[in-house]
Scaffold this motif. Structure first.
Motif, PDB file in Angstrom:
ATOM      1  N   LYS A  78      -9.112   2.997  -6.965  1.00  7.64           N
ATOM      2  CA  LYS A  78      -8.431   3.860  -5.960  1.00  7.64           C
ATOM      3  C   LYS A  78      -8.002   3.002  -4.643  1.00  7.64           C
ATOM      4  N   LEU A  79      -7.169   3.481  -3.982  1.00  4.46           N
ATOM      5  CA  LEU A  79      -6.742   2.685  -2.830  1.00  4.46           C
ATOM      6  C   LEU A  79      -7.461   3.142  -1.476  1.00  4.46           C
ATOM      7  N   LYS A  80      -7.980   2.163  -0.791  1.00  2.00           N
ATOM      8  CA  LYS A  80      -8.825   2.649   0.483  1.00  2.00           C
ATOM      9  C   LYS A  80      -8.178   2.143   1.579  1.00  2.00           C
ATOM     10  N   MET A  81      -8.365   2.805   2.600  1.00  3.25           N
ATOM     11  CA  MET A  81      -7.591   2.377   3.958  1.00  3.25           C
ATOM     12  C   MET A  81      -8.921   2.219   5.023  1.00  3.25           C
ATOM     13  N   THR A  82      -8.999   1.158   5.554  1.00  5.09           N
ATOM     14  CA  THR A  82      -9.963   0.798   6.862  1.00  5.09           C
ATOM     15  C   THR A  82      -9.574   0.246   8.048  1.00  5.09           C
ATOM     16  N   GLN A  83     -10.179   0.612   9.142  1.00  2.00           N
ATOM     17  CA  GLN A  83      -9.721  -0.134  10.378  1.00  2.00           C
ATOM     18  C   GLN A  83     -10.736  -1.364  10.349  1.00  2.00           C
ATOM     19  N   GLU A  84     -10.195  -2.678  10.235  1.00  5.59           N
ATOM     20  CA  GLU A  84     -11.489  -3.622  10.650  1.00  5.59           C
ATOM     21  C   GLU A  84     -10.920  -4.538  11.604  1.00  5.59           C
ATOM     22  N   ASN A  88      -9.264  -6.193  14.432  1.00  9.53           N
ATOM     23  CA  ASN A  88      -7.703  -5.828  15.093  1.00  9.53           C
ATOM     24  C   ASN A  88      -6.858  -5.879  13.976  1.00  9.53           C
ATOM     25  N   ALA A  89      -7.153  -5.237  12.860  1.00 10.64           N
ATOM     26  CA  ALA A  89      -6.334  -5.162  11.874  1.00 10.64           C
ATOM     27  C   ALA A  89      -6.470  -3.841  10.798  1.00 10.64           C
ATOM     28  N   GLN A  90      -5.599  -3.143  10.493  1.00  8.25           N
ATOM     29  CA  GLN A  90      -5.498  -2.109   9.321  1.00  8.25           C
ATOM     30  C   GLN A  90      -5.572  -2.526   8.031  1.00  8.25           C
ATOM     31  N   VAL A  91      -6.554  -2.182   7.233  1.00 10.10           N
ATOM     32  CA  VAL A  91      -6.712  -2.971   5.944  1.00 10.10           C
ATOM     33  C   VAL A  91      -6.578  -2.056   4.878  1.00 10.10           C
ATOM     34  N   ILE A  92      -5.957  -2.092   3.683  1.00 13.74           N
ATOM     35  CA  ILE A  92      -5.438  -1.342   2.753  1.00 13.74           C
ATOM     36  C   ILE A  92      -6.028  -2.323   1.721  1.00 13.74           C
ATOM     37  N   GLY A  93      -6.972  -1.673   0.821  1.00 13.74           N
ATOM     38  CA  GLY A  93      -7.471  -2.409  -0.484  1.00 13.74           C
ATOM     39  C   GLY A  93      -7.484  -1.590  -1.638  1.00 13.74           C
ATOM     40  N   ASN A 134     -14.560  -8.918 -21.780  1.00 14.22           N
ATOM     41  CA  ASN A 134     -14.818  -8.509 -22.985  1.00 14.22           C
ATOM     42  C   ASN A 134     -15.473  -7.185 -23.362  1.00 14.22           C
ATOM     43  N   GLY A 135     -15.029  -6.227 -22.223  1.00 13.40           N
ATOM     44  CA  GLY A 135     -15.320  -4.723 -22.482  1.00 13.40           C
ATOM     45  C   GLY A 135     -16.558  -4.457 -21.563  1.00 13.40           C
ATOM     46  N   VAL A 136     -17.152  -5.533 -20.992  1.00 13.78           N
ATOM     47  CA  VAL A 136     -18.483  -5.432 -20.314  1.00 13.78           C
ATOM     48  C   VAL A 136     -18.208  -5.426 -18.690  1.00 13.78           C
ATOM     49  N   LEU A 137     -18.704  -4.446 -17.886  1.00 10.32           N
ATOM     50  CA  LEU A 137     -18.407  -4.367 -16.497  1.00 10.32           C
ATOM     51  C   LEU A 137     -19.322  -5.639 -16.064  1.00 10.32           C
ATOM     52  N   VAL A 138     -18.567  -6.547 -15.279  1.00 10.86           N
ATOM     53  CA  VAL A 138     -19.222  -7.701 -14.752  1.00 10.86           C
ATOM     54  C   VAL A 138     -19.229  -7.606 -13.111  1.00 10.86           C
ATOM     55  N   ASP A 139     -17.998  -7.231 -12.400  1.00 10.15           N
ATOM     56  CA  ASP A 139     -17.864  -7.280 -11.225  1.00 10.15           C
ATOM     57  C   ASP A 139     -17.092  -6.253 -10.701  1.00 10.15           C
ATOM     58  N   THR A 140     -17.011  -5.922  -9.285  1.00  9.47           N
ATOM     59  CA  THR A 140     -15.777  -5.185  -8.620  1.00  9.47           C
ATOM     60  C   THR A 140     -15.279  -5.987  -7.592  1.00  9.47           C
ATOM     61  N   LEU A 141     -13.914  -5.836  -7.694  1.00  3.39           N
ATOM     62  CA  LEU A 141     -13.125  -6.797  -6.683  1.00  3.39           C
ATOM     63  C   LEU A 141     -12.357  -5.884  -5.770  1.00  3.39           C
ATOM     64  N   ARG A 142     -12.014  -6.309  -4.556  1.00  2.00           N
ATOM     65  CA  ARG A 142     -11.075  -5.622  -3.774  1.00  2.00           C
ATOM     66  C   ARG A 142      -9.857  -6.475  -3.073  1.00  2.00           C
ATOM     67  N   PRO A 143      -8.685  -6.905  -3.657  1.00  2.00           N
ATOM     68  CA  PRO A 143      -7.835  -7.306  -2.984  1.00  2.00           C
ATOM     69  C   PRO A 143      -7.304  -6.397  -1.863  1.00  2.00           C
ATOM     70  N   SER A 174      -0.297   4.708  -6.540  1.00  2.00           N
ATOM     71  CA  SER A 174      -0.222   3.546  -7.411  1.00  2.00           C
ATOM     72  C   SER A 174      -0.267   2.351  -6.432  1.00  2.00           C
ATOM     73  N   ALA A 175      -0.691   1.259  -7.206  1.00  6.25           N
ATOM     74  CA  ALA A 175      -0.694  -0.156  -6.760  1.00  6.25           C
ATOM     75  C   ALA A 175       0.027  -1.112  -7.611  1.00  6.25           C
ATOM     76  N   THR A 176       0.662  -2.145  -6.976  1.00  6.42           N
ATOM     77  CA  THR A 176       1.136  -3.350  -7.789  1.00  6.42           C
ATOM     78  C   THR A 176       0.377  -4.280  -7.779  1.00  6.42           C
ATOM     79  N   LEU A 177      -0.229  -4.865  -8.940  1.00  2.00           N
ATOM     80  CA  LEU A 177      -1.073  -6.043  -8.658  1.00  2.00           C
ATOM     81  C   LEU A 177      -0.608  -7.399  -9.502  1.00  2.00           C
ATOM     82  N   LYS A 178      -0.788  -8.426  -8.885  1.00  2.00           N
ATOM     83  CA  LYS A 178      -0.732  -9.794  -9.502  1.00  2.00           C
ATOM     84  C   LYS A 178      -1.869 -10.363  -9.896  1.00  2.00           C
TER      85      LYS A 178
END
Lengths: 672, 126, 148
Positions: free
Chosen positions: A548-554, A556-561, A569-578, A615-619
Motif C-alpha cells: 500500500k501507499l503510506k503518507m506521513t509527516q516527518e 520538515n517534510a511530507q513523506v509518501i512511501g 526465489n519465492g521466499v519472503l526476505v525483506d520489506t522495503l519502502r522507497p 497505484s504506484a509506479t516503481l523503477k
C-alpha cells in the motif's frame, strides 16, 4: 549587542584578516631578504592571529545559523526553522559565502599546523611557505570582503528562512563537502613547500619529505570526498548510479588523478633522483586544479553559462590561477640547472619505466576529463557556440585508459627497480596470467557475455593475483629471513614497510572497487512498472509485492512511501519502502530510494510516482556487485592511512643501529 | 559599545603582531641556526632514504625480483653513498660542536657532553 | 641523489639529455594514442547547444541529430503520465514553443523548475524526444545537482 553590531564585527574579522595576510606576505619575504628574524617571529604571531580571526568569523556565522538570525541574508537563504540541527550546522558550507569562509578557515588552520610542525626546527622553507599561504588567504579574504560576504544583513527580518536545498539534506552531504575541502585546501601546503624550495634553492630531500605526508593527507581527503559524493549520488539522487560525469564530479576527480600521479612519481625522485621538473609540475597542476575545482563547484559556471551569467568571481579566480602559474613556472625555469636528472632510465623493464607510464596515463585521463569538462565554456568563449559532451564521451575515453592503468598496476608490482631480469619477470608473470585466464574462462562458462565486462574482470583478476602474490612472497621471505611464524610475519611485513605495503593495500582496494564498478556498469538490469496494491513486479530472482501507499509527516517534510514485500526465489526476505518527500518550505520534492544490499548485488527501488487510484509506479534496478565499490574504498582508505603513519621509532632505531654497524666497514674503506 | 569592541580587536591584533618588532636583538641567531639545521635535516633525510633503499634492495632480492649480479652492484653503490652522507653528517656535527662546545644526539636531539660515545637517552652512537 | 650529494665523486652522473630517442618516441606514441581516442570519441559525442530561435532557423537540417536545447519551462504545459512514465512539457522562448517528450522518471525539481536543458533529437513532426533533462531552479542554491 545588537545584531548589526555582531555583523559589523564579523565583517571586521574579514577585513583584518585581509590586512594581516597582506602584511604576512611582506613581512615573511622581508625577514628573509633582509635577514630580519624579528619579522619572522612577527609572522608567526600573525599566523596565529589569522587563525583566531577566521575561527571567530566561523563562530559568529555558525551562531547566527543555529539561533536562526534571519536578518543575516546567508542565514535566511540557507536555514529554515523546521530544518534539523545537523543540516543547520552544515549550512555553514552549504552556500557560496559560507564555503569560501570555510575554505579560508581551513587554510588558516593548516598554516598554523605548518608552523607547529616546522617552526621549532627553524626550517628555512617555512617563511616562504607562509608567504604563499598568506597570498592565497589574502585572495579568499578579498573575495569575502569585496565580492560576496557572509555577514550581509537584510533590511527586514524575515519570519522564516528558505532552508538548505532538501537534496543536500543527507548525511552524505554533511560530510562530503568537508572532506572535499580538506583535500582541496590540503594541496596548498605541498604546493607552497615546492614553491619555497624553488625560491630558496633548497631542492634536496626536505621539501619532498615534508610534502609527501601533506600530499598524502590531502589526497586521502580528496578520495574520501569522491567516496561520500558518490555514495550521496547513489542513495539521494535516485537514478541508480553513482557517477554521472557532471562538471562538479569531474572537478573533484581531475586533481585526484594528477595527485595520484604525483604520489607515484615522487617515489622515483626519492629513490633515483629523477623526474624533478616533472614532479614540480605535477604538484603545481594538482594545486591549480584544486583551485579550479573550488571555482567550478562554487560558481556553477560550466553547468549553466546561460542561466547564471558570468559570475563576478570568475575573472578573479582565473587571475589567481594565472598568477600562481606564472610565478611558479618562472621560478622553475630559473632553477633548471639545479633540477638535473641524477640517473637515467636503465631499462624499459624497470619499475621506474612502469611508473613513468602510469604517470602519463593518469595525466592522459586528467587531460581528457578536463577537456570534456571545460569544453562547453571554451567553445562558448571562442566560437560563441556551446558544445557539450556527456557521459558517453568520458566513458569511451576513460574506459580504455583506466583499463590500461589497472593492467599496469599489476605489471608494476612484479617489476623491480632499475632493471628486471627477463627470467624473473617471466616467472612472476605466469601465475597471475594463469589465474586471470582461468577466471575469464570460468566467467565465460557462467555465460557472462559482455566483452568489455569480461576483459575488465580478467584484468582485475590478474592484478588481484599479483598483489596477493606479493604479500605471499613477502611473508615467506620474512618467515625465512627472521624466522617469524605465520601469524607474526604478515603483520610485521606491513609494519616494517608501511609505505610499500600500505600502497599495496590501497591497490587491493582499487581492484575491489573496480570489480564493483564493472559489475554495476556492464551488468545492470532494470524494469519500470505501474502496479496497483496487491500486484507484483519481478526482476531476476526477486519478486516485489506492492502492499500500500503510506503518507506521513516527518520533520520538515511530507513523506509518501510505498510498502513492498520482497521475495527472493519465492521466499519472503525483506520489506522495503522507497519514498518521496515533499519539502513545503522549499517547494521541492526529493526521492529516497530503498536499497537491499547483499554481497552479490543491490536491489535498488525508486518510487517514480503514484496515482489517485492508489497505484504506484516503481523503477527497480539490480546493480550487481556494487557493494564491493564501497568495501574497496574502505580498504583503500585503510591502505592510505597505513602509508601515512610514521615508521615506528623503536623499530627504526634498532634497524639504524644495525645498519650503522654494517656500514662502519664500508665507511672506513672508502674514506680517503 | 560597538566601537570599543572594534578598537579592542584591532589593537589586540596590532599588539600581538608588532610585539616581536620591539626588541629585534632577541632573535639575532635565529636565521643562522636555521640554515645549519636545515642542512643537517637534509643530510639525515638522505641517510634515511639510502638506508631504506638498502632495506628495499635486500628485500627485493629475497623475493626474487633481482639477479645476484644486479643486487651486488646496487648494494655496493648504495653503501658508498651511505658512507659519503655519514661522513658529511660527521663533518657538520664537528663544525657545530666546535661552534657551541656541546653536541646533540643525532637521533633524539638530547644534549650530550663532548666525551660521550653513546646517547644517554636513546643509546644511539654519537 | 639529492643536492647534498652533488659533490660526491662516487655518484654516477647522467644529465637530462641522457634520455634516448626511443623513450621519447614511446612517449609520443602513447600521447598520440590517447589523443586519437579523445579526438575520435569527441567527434562522435559532441553535442551542440541551441536556443529555440536557432533551432527553428535550421529546423530541417537538425532533424535526427543529437542536440541540446535550453529554454524556459512553460509550467502550465507539464503533463506527467506517471503510470507509463511519460513526461510532456513545452519549452518557450519568445514566440517559439517546442513540445518535449521524455520517457522516464520525472525529476523531482520539475514542478518548481524555471528553465530546462534537454538533450535528445528533434523528430519529423517537430517534437523533441529527450534522452535526458536537466532542470534549473530559480533558487539561490549554487549547487543544483544534475538529474537524469
Amino acid at each position: 549587542m545588537a545584531l548589526s553590531q555582531i555583523a559589523e564585527i564579523g565583517n571586521l574579522t574579514l577585513v583584518l584578516g585581509l590586512v594581516v595576510s597582506l602584511y604576512l606576505i611582506f613581512a615573511a619575504i622581508f625577514s628573509q631578504r633582509k635577514q630580519r628574524p624579528e619579522f619572522l617571529v612577527s609572522v608567526k604571531h600573525g599566523v596565529w592571529v589569522i587563525a583566531g580571526l577566521t575561527t571567530l568569523a566561523v563562530f559568529i556565522l555558525e551562531w547566527a545559523l543555529l539561533t536562526h538570525q534571519f536578518r543575516f541574508e546567508y542565514v535566511a537563504s540557507h536555514v529554515s526553522r523546521d530544518q534539523p540541527v545537523l543540516y543547520t550546522v552544515s549550512a555553514l558550507w552549504g552556500g557560496q559565502e559560507g564555503s569560501l569562509l570555510f575554505w579560508v578557515w581551513l587554510l588558516s588552520l593548516f598554516s598554523a599546523a605548518v608552523l607547529i610542525q616546522h617552526f621549532g626546527q627553524r626550517n628555512p622553507l617555512v617563511p616562504w611557505v607562509i608567504a604563499f599561504m598568506a597570498f592565497t588567504q589574502a585572495f579568499f579574504f578579498a573575495l569575502l570582503v569585496f565580492i560576496t560576504g557572509p555577514f550581509t544583513l537584510l533590511a527586514q527580518t524575515p519570519a522564516d528562512g528558505i532552508g538548505l536545498n532538501p537534496l543536500l539534506q543527507d548525511p552524505g552531504m554533511f560530510i562530503h563537502p568537508v572532506t572535499q575541502y580538506l583535500g582541496y585546501v590540503g594541496f596548498t601546503v605541498p604546493f607552497a613547500f615546492a614553491l619555497a624550495a624553488l625560491v630558496t634553492g633548497d631542492l634536496g630531500y626536505e621539501w619532498i619529505r615534508v610534502t609527501r605526508r601533506w600530499a598524502l593527507f590531502a589526497w586521502l581527503f580528496l578520495s574520501l570526498g569522491l567516496l561520500f559524493g558518490m555514495r550521496w549520488a547513489y542513495v539521494e539522487l535516485g537514478w541508480g548510479g553513482y557517477w554521472g560525469w557532471d562538471p562538479v564530479e569531474n572537478a573533484a576527480l581531475i586533481p585526484w588523478l594528477t595527485g595520484t600521479a604525483y604520489l607515484h612519481s615522487i617515489m622515483i625522485q626519492e629513490k633515483r633522483g629523477m623526474l624533478k621538473v616533472w614532479n614540480l609540475a605535477l604538484i603545481m597542476l594538482t594545486f591549480l586544479l584544486c583551485i579550479l575545482g573550488t571555482f567550478i563547484t562554487r560558481s556553477g559556471v560550466i553547468q549553466s553559462v546561460h542561466a547564471f551569467g558570468v559570475s563576478s568571481m570568475g575573472p578573479l579566480f582565473l587571475a589567481y590561477i594565472a598568477a600562481a602559474l606564472v610565478i611558479f613556472t618562472y621560478l622553475m625555469y630559473r632553477r633548471l640547472d639545479q633540477l638535473q636528472e641524477e640517473n637515467r632510465l636503465d631499462s624499459f623493464w624497470s619499475r621506474e619505466a612502469t611508473f613513468l607510464l602510469n604517470n602519463l596515463i593518469l595525466l592522459g585521463a586528467a587531460v581528457a576529463t578536463l577537456w570534456g569538462t571545460i569544453f562547453p565554456m571554451l567553445s562558448e568563449i571562442i566560437a560563441g557556440k556551446q558544445i557539450t559532451v556527456a557521459a558517453p564521451f568520458f566513458n569511451q575515453v576513460n574506459g580504455p585508459i583506466f583499463l590500461a592503468l589497472i593492467v599496469l598496476m599489476g605489471v608494476c608490482t612484479m617489476i623491480g627497480w632499475r632493471h628486471a631480469s627477463p627470467r624473473h619477470l617471466l616467472r612472476n608473470f605466469i601465475p597471475p596470467a594463469a589465474v586471470a585466464l582461468s577466471a575469464a574462462l570460468a566467467l565465460a562458462l557462467l555465460s557472462v557475455r559482455d566483452l568489455y565486462g569480461l576483459i575488465a574482470f580478467t584484468a582485475a583478476a590478474f592484478v588481484l593475483t599479483t598483489v596477493l602474490l606479493e604479500f605471499y612472497r613477502g611473508i615467506r621471505a620474512r618467515m625465512r629471513m627472521y624466522r617469524e611464524n605465520i601469524l607474526v610475519a604478515p603483520a610485521q611485513l606491513v609494519n616494517k614497510n608501511r609505505r610499500r605495503y600500505g600502497g599495496y593495500i590501497t591497490h587491493l582496494g582499487v581492484i575491489l572497487a573496480v570489480i564493483g564498478i564493472v559489475g554495476s556498469t556492464f551488468f545492470q538490469t532494470d524494469i519500470q512498472k505501474n502496479i496497483a496494491p496487491g500486484e507484483t513486479v519481478s526482476l531476476g530472482r526477486y519478486t516485489l509485492q506492492f502492499e500500500k501507499l503510506k503518507m506521513t509527516q516527518e520533520g520538515n517534510a511530507q513523506v509518501i512511501g510505498a510498502d513492498l514485500s520482497v521475495f527472493e526465489n519465492g521466499v519472503l526476505v525483506d520489506t522495503l519502502r522507497p519514498i518521496k518527500a515533499y519539502y513545503a518550505a522549499a517547494d521541492q520534492m526529493t526521492t529516497e530510494v530503498a536499497v537491499r544490499t547483499t554481497a552479490l548485488e543491490d536491489l535498488y527501488i525508486i518510487l517514480a510516482g503514484w496515482n489517485d487510484d492508489g497505484s504506484a509506479t516503481l523503477k527497480v534496478i539490480i546493480n550487481p556487485l556494487v557493494v564491493w565499490l564501497w568495501i574497496g574504498f574502505g580498504v583503500f582508505v585503510l591502505g592510505a592511512l597505513i602509508a601515512m603513519l610514521p615508521d615506528p621509532r623503536e623499530a627504526q632505531a634498532v634497524e639504524r643501529v644495525r645498519a650503522e654497524k654494517a656500514l662502519v666497514g664500508a665507511s672506513s674503506a672508502t674514506a680517503p | 559599545m560597538e566601537i570599543f569592541v572594534i578598537l579592542a580587536l584591532v589593537l589586540a591584533v596590532i599588539l600581538i603582531i608588532g610585539y616581536p618588532l620591539v626588541n629585534p636583538a632577541r632573535y639575532r641567531d635565529l636565521i643562522e641556526r636555521g640554515r645549519t639545521s636545515a642542512r643537517y635535516n637534509d643530510l639525515c633525510d638522505a641517510r634515511e632514504n639510502i638506508f631504506e633503499a638498502l632495506r628495499d634492495l635486500q628485500f627485493e632480492y629475497a623475493t626474487g625480483k633481482l639477479s645476484t649480479a644486479d643486487y651486488q652492484q646496487l648494494d655496493a653503490r648504495y653503501q658508498t653513498q651511505a658512507a659519503d652522507v655519514l661522513r658529511q653528517i660527521d663533518a657538520l656535527q664537528a663544525q657545530t660542536q666546535n661552534a657551541r662546545g656541546r653536541r646533540d644526539c643525532p637521533r633524539c636531539h638530547a644534549a650530550a657532553s663532548a666525551s660521550d660515545k653513546f646517547c644517554a637517552q636513546c643509546g644511539a652512537k654519537i | 641523489m639529492a643536492s647534498v650529494l652533488q659533490n660526491s665523486p662516487a655518484k654516477p652522473v647522467a644529465r637530462a639529455s641522457g634520455y634516448s630517442l626511443k623513450y621519447i618516441f614511446g612517449v609520443i606514441v602513447l600521447l598520440g594514442v590517447i589523443g586519437f581516442v579523445m579526438f575520435n570519441s569527441f567527434q562522435s559525442n559532441a553535442v551542440y547547444y541551441y536556443t529555440l530561435s536557432e533551432l527553428y532557423a535550421q529546423q530541417n537540417e537538425l532533424i535526427g541529430r543529437t542536440l541540446r536545447v535550453n529554454a524556459s519551462l512553460d509550467k502550465a504545459s507539464i503533463v506527467n503520465d506517471q503510470k507509463n512514465l511519460i513526461l510532456k512539457f513545452n519549452l518557450i522562448e519568445g514566440e517559439h514553443a517546442l513540445p518535449v517528450v521524455y520517457r522516464g522518471v520525472a525529476p523531482d525539481t520539475m514542478s518548481s523548475g524555471e528553465s530546462v536543458v534537454a538533450e535528445g533529437k528533434l523528430d519529423g513532426s517537430g517534437v523533441f524526444q529527450a534522452d535526458s533533462i536537466l532542470v534549473k531552479c530559480p533558487s539561490k542554491y549554487e549547487k543544483s545537482p544534475e538529474q537524469y
